[in-house]
Design a protein around this motif. Sequence first.
Motif, PDB file in Angstrom:
ATOM      1  N   ILE A 147       0.850  -1.319   0.021  1.00  0.00           N
ATOM      2  CA  ILE A 147      -0.067  -0.068  -0.075  1.00  0.00           C
ATOM      3  C   ILE A 147       0.959   1.165  -0.081  1.00  0.00           C
ATOM      4  N   LEU A 150       2.532   2.463  -3.382  1.00  0.00           N
ATOM      5  CA  LEU A 150       1.843   3.330  -4.391  1.00  0.00           C
ATOM      6  C   LEU A 150       2.394   4.449  -4.335  1.00  0.00           C
ATOM      7  N   SER A 351      -9.741   3.238   1.674  1.00  0.00           N
ATOM      8  CA  SER A 351      -9.781   3.061   0.364  1.00  0.00           C
ATOM      9  C   SER A 351     -10.054   1.645   0.049  1.00  0.00           C
ATOM     10  N   SER A 353      -8.717  -0.347  -2.363  1.00  0.00           N
ATOM     11  CA  SER A 353      -7.623  -0.983  -2.691  1.00  0.00           C
ATOM     12  C   SER A 353      -6.883  -1.205  -1.388  1.00  0.00           C
ATOM     13  N   SER A 354      -6.721  -0.454  -0.587  1.00  0.00           N
ATOM     14  CA  SER A 354      -5.873  -0.876   0.611  1.00  0.00           C
ATOM     15  C   SER A 354      -6.689  -2.028   1.463  1.00  0.00           C
ATOM     16  N   GLY A 357      -5.971  -5.436  -0.234  1.00  0.00           N
ATOM     17  CA  GLY A 357      -4.869  -5.763  -0.050  1.00  0.00           C
ATOM     18  C   GLY A 357      -4.728  -6.405   1.381  1.00  0.00           C
ATOM     19  N   GLU A 522      -9.364   3.756  -9.031  1.00  0.00           N
ATOM     20  CA  GLU A 522      -9.470   2.880  -7.925  1.00  0.00           C
ATOM     21  C   GLU A 522      -9.299   1.427  -8.242  1.00  0.00           C
ATOM     22  N   LEU A 523      -9.625   1.050  -9.425  1.00  0.00           N
ATOM     23  CA  LEU A 523      -9.234  -0.411 -10.064  1.00  0.00           C
ATOM     24  C   LEU A 523      -7.829  -0.414 -10.131  1.00  0.00           C
ATOM     25  N   ASP A 524      -7.274   0.353 -10.735  1.00  0.00           N
ATOM     26  CA  ASP A 524      -5.904   0.380 -10.920  1.00  0.00           C
ATOM     27  C   ASP A 524      -5.294   0.148  -9.618  1.00  0.00           C
ATOM     28  N   GLN A 525      -5.373   0.794  -8.429  1.00  0.00           N
ATOM     29  CA  GLN A 525      -4.782   0.765  -7.147  1.00  0.00           C
ATOM     30  C   GLN A 525      -5.151  -0.707  -6.625  1.00  0.00           C
ATOM     31  N   VAL A 526      -6.420  -1.391  -6.873  1.00  0.00           N
ATOM     32  CA  VAL A 526      -6.711  -2.696  -6.227  1.00  0.00           C
ATOM     33  C   VAL A 526      -5.611  -3.461  -6.757  1.00  0.00           C
ATOM     34  N   VAL A 529      -2.069  -3.130  -5.557  1.00  0.00           N
ATOM     35  CA  VAL A 529      -1.787  -3.666  -4.259  1.00  0.00           C
ATOM     36  C   VAL A 529      -2.155  -5.169  -4.144  1.00  0.00           C
TER      37      VAL A 529
END
Length: 611
Positions: A147, A150, A351, A353-354, A357, A522-526, A529
């Motif tokens: 996380i 990022l 968030s 993604s966090s 993860g 948001e999907l990119d971060q998910v 992670v």
Amino acid sequence: MHLTTEQRTELELREQGTVNPAFGGKDGDEQPQLTVNIGEPHMEECLEEAGDKGVDLVYSLNDRPPWYLCILLGFQHYILAFGGIIAVPLILAEPLCIKDNNVAKSQLISTIFFVSGMCTLLQTAVGTRLPILQGGTFSFITPTLAILALPKWQCPAPTGPVMMSVQMQNGTSTLQSENSDEVWMSRIREIQGAILVSSLLQIVLGFSGLVGLVLKFIGPLAIAPTINLIGLSLFIEAGKKSGGHWGIAALTVCLILLFSQYLSKVDVPMIAYKDKKWKVFQYPLFKLFSALFGMCGGWLICFLLTIFDVLPSKSDAYGFSARTDISLDAVRNAPWFHVPYPGQWGLPTVSLSSVLGMVAGVLASTMESIGDYYACARLSGAPPPPTHAINRGIAVEGIGCILAALWGTGNGTTSYSQNIAALGITKVGSRLVLQTTGILMIVLGIFGKFGAVFITIPDPVIGGMFLVMFGMIAAVGISNLQYVDLNSSRNLLILGFSTFSGLVLPTWFHSNPGIIDTGVKELDQVIVVLFTTHMFIGGFFGFILDNTIPGTEKERGIKSWRDKVQVESKNMCDLSCYDIPFCSGILKRFRCFQYLPFLPSYRTTQEETPM
């Protein structure tokens, strides 16, 4: 006839009258018996179980040692857990951007010890009620590092924290220091929010009784790569710390190995005062305090090298990080008392993604804890934990993680395997001793100077401790393969692919930042992670392949795994040690409580084994 541990001990004392000169009795006047007398026919079945387990305890689960022994033995458990607990804030210091902020590091250390004490009291009082210590977990480290890696959480230029450190030494308060505090607090609030929400899954798994259902599909081939990758993924952290001075790191490793392995069977003569005279007894001092002695030995060498000015005094020279006077301002500036409180870093932020993860860390921690419960019960003289105790223990761990998130430790909480192993070494399985440990952790966590002292431990000494500790975590994961048929090409394929993928994919994603672009941030971060969390990749592939590729239960190791627990569960003498105190009468009075899977009154048609 079913007798409790206390009743059996009392009977043995009355019949044999043998004493142990090293310890006082349960009441301070009597001595507990170390051997088991199986002469009584009506007790034979129960005592055979104890004999099979190898239980020759000085104090068993429900025994109450004298207060002074509780403090000494409790402090011993505190020391054993010390290395693992303090490692968490030290690992997170750099990604949280507080590498040079010693005040913040000391506050984090105080907070994690304080919360660990609260969670230990909660688990021993209303959780599994086994003598099990709760502390920071490495299962949460990997997703936390993913996380904080990022782009939006990258640390700013290093000039900010350095300026802040110098200004704080001069006793001035500037806008620069306030901005620096906001830099790291915003990051830890993100971690707090992720742990807070993801821990709800652990509470649901425990209180709903879904733990047993979920674990039916999780075998050794899913657990082995998951836990193994927790240790392997941290090799960079160990290398960074050790690289400050490889000689000091190697010395620390050698000292730990010397005390824990080569001198493990060497007992040190010690003196105890009993019955108005001094008595000499043998104590496995090196085996119990190997990590502490090793770390303190390396710390002492660094102190002497600093005093005699052998180590370089320039910050850019090799070996400078081994000096012990680098962080002395942390001790000077730390307050004498620092009482951690919920929301001390601000309101947690959440968030998607966090949270997703961190779920991988929650599941890994849950699997690890269930195995710890069975080991702890075996070493403390208790019968294998029933379903309701396991469900309640997992739920309480979830509550503990939420407490850790609210207080802001930057981590969750889980059971500590090294303290469980100490039960077998010390022959003390008393619940009261671990509750004393919890109180000690809370009290010592309030003393700000106490936490600040540990900041002065040089990085190479910490690196040497990491080399041993992270290697042990990786080995614990591999040890789950003892139940699996390693001659099967199916199993070798699953193990090799899941472990290797858990190393390759995160490395590729780290070396190619920004490669994922779906158009939805948001999907990119998910995706980033999850695919940079080593243990998620390994556990995911292990779980999917193990449950889809055809194979017998014997081949997969599930049959051997379950049989091991069922053998230990055949003769359950007394499960009252798992009852919630002061609630037995109420729970038996109302039938509705029989349908709640986390209460002792829970009834099933067949007691299931979660593993």
